[in-house]
Motif scaffolding. Structure first.
Motif, short mmCIF file in Angstrom:
data_model
loop_
_atom_site.label_atom_id
_atom_site.label_comp_id
_atom_site.label_asym_id
_atom_site.label_seq_id
_atom_site.Cartn_x
_atom_site.Cartn_y
_atom_site.Cartn_z
N VAL A 1 0.86 -1.19 0.00
CA VAL A 1 0.00 0.00 0.00
C VAL A 1 0.89 1.23 0.00
CG1 VAL A 1 -1.71 1.30 1.34
CG2 VAL A 1 -1.85 -1.20 1.22
N CYS A 2 1.93 1.18 0.83
CA CYS A 2 2.83 2.32 1.00
C CYS A 2 4.22 1.95 0.49
CB CYS A 2 2.88 2.70 2.47
SG CYS A 2 3.97 4.08 2.81
N ILE A 3 4.59 2.56 -0.62
CA ILE A 3 5.89 2.28 -1.22
C ILE A 3 7.00 2.94 -0.38
CG2 ILE A 3 7.30 2.51 -3.31
CD1 ILE A 3 4.76 0.72 -3.61
N CYS A 4 6.75 4.14 0.07
CA CYS A 4 7.77 4.88 0.83
C CYS A 4 8.26 4.10 2.04
CB CYS A 4 7.22 6.22 1.30
SG CYS A 4 6.86 7.37 -0.03
N LYS A 5 7.32 3.52 2.76
CA LYS A 5 7.66 2.83 4.01
C LYS A 5 7.58 1.31 3.88
CE LYS A 5 8.31 6.56 6.46
NZ LYS A 5 9.56 6.86 7.14
N GLY A 6 7.24 0.82 2.70
CA GLY A 6 7.16 -0.63 2.49
C GLY A 6 6.12 -1.31 3.36
N VAL A 7 4.92 -0.72 3.40
CA VAL A 7 3.85 -1.26 4.24
C VAL A 7 2.81 -1.95 3.37
CG1 VAL A 7 2.10 -0.72 5.97
CG2 VAL A 7 4.21 0.61 5.90
N SER A 8 2.47 -3.18 3.71
CA SER A 8 1.48 -3.93 2.94
C SER A 8 0.10 -3.85 3.59
CB SER A 8 1.90 -5.39 2.84
OG SER A 8 1.84 -5.98 4.13
N ASP A 9 -0.92 -4.24 2.82
CA ASP A 9 -2.28 -4.27 3.38
C ASP A 9 -2.35 -5.23 4.56
OD1 ASP A 9 -1.88 -6.40 1.57
OD2 ASP A 9 -4.03 -6.64 1.28
N ARG B 1 -1.10 4.60 11.49
CA ARG B 1 -0.05 5.39 10.86
C ARG B 1 1.17 5.51 11.78
NH1 ARG B 1 -1.68 11.29 9.43
NH2 ARG B 1 -1.07 11.48 11.58
N GLU B 2 0.90 5.76 13.04
CA GLU B 2 2.01 5.87 13.99
C GLU B 2 2.74 4.54 14.17
OE1 GLU B 2 0.16 7.57 17.46
OE2 GLU B 2 0.03 9.54 16.51
N GLU B 3 1.96 3.46 14.15
CA GLU B 3 2.54 2.13 14.35
C GLU B 3 3.33 1.63 13.14
OE1 GLU B 3 0.65 -2.15 15.25
OE2 GLU B 3 -0.17 -0.52 16.49
N THR B 4 2.82 1.91 11.93
CA THR B 4 3.43 1.33 10.73
C THR B 4 4.24 2.34 9.90
OG1 THR B 4 1.50 1.84 9.33
CG2 THR B 4 1.48 -0.28 10.50
N GLY B 5 3.96 3.61 10.05
CA GLY B 5 4.64 4.63 9.23
C GLY B 5 3.92 4.88 7.92
N LYS C 1 0.73 9.75 -0.46
CA LYS C 1 -0.09 9.27 -1.57
C LYS C 1 -0.89 8.02 -1.23
CE LYS C 1 2.42 11.19 -5.45
NZ LYS C 1 3.53 10.95 -6.35
N CYS C 2 -0.43 7.26 -0.26
CA CYS C 2 -1.09 6.01 0.09
C CYS C 2 -2.18 6.22 1.14
CB CYS C 2 -0.07 5.03 0.63
SG CYS C 2 0.74 5.68 2.11
N ALA C 3 -2.32 7.43 1.64
CA ALA C 3 -3.21 7.66 2.78
C ALA C 3 -4.65 7.27 2.49
CB ALA C 3 -3.12 9.11 3.22
#
Ligand code: FES
Length: 57
Positions: A3-11, A30-34, A41-43
């Motif tokens: 979902v988030c490329i910047c922080k490498g966070v998946s669904d 957001r605080e927990e995963t970044g 853009k992923c918000a």
């Protein structure tokens, strides 16, 4: 899926933050995963995944 490329966070990571991490809002996730904390853009997608995960809890 990422979902988030910047922080490498998946669904899966977002859902785990709710199911296992106990987060109860987008802000907490957001605080927990970044997720969403860099370019933002992923918000929109992140928020909708988190909202759904919270409803299912
Ligand atoms: Fe998530 Fe940039 S893609 S902050």
């Amino acid at each position: 899926m990422y979902v988030c490329i910047c922080k490498g966070v998946s669904d899966r990571t977002l859902r785990a933050a709710v199911a296992e991490g106990g987060a109860r809002s987008w802000r907490e996730v957001r605080e927990e995963t970044g997720c969403g904390s860099q370019c933002g853009k992923c918000a929109r997608v992140g928020k909708s995944i988190v909202r759904e995960a919270i409803i299912q809890e």
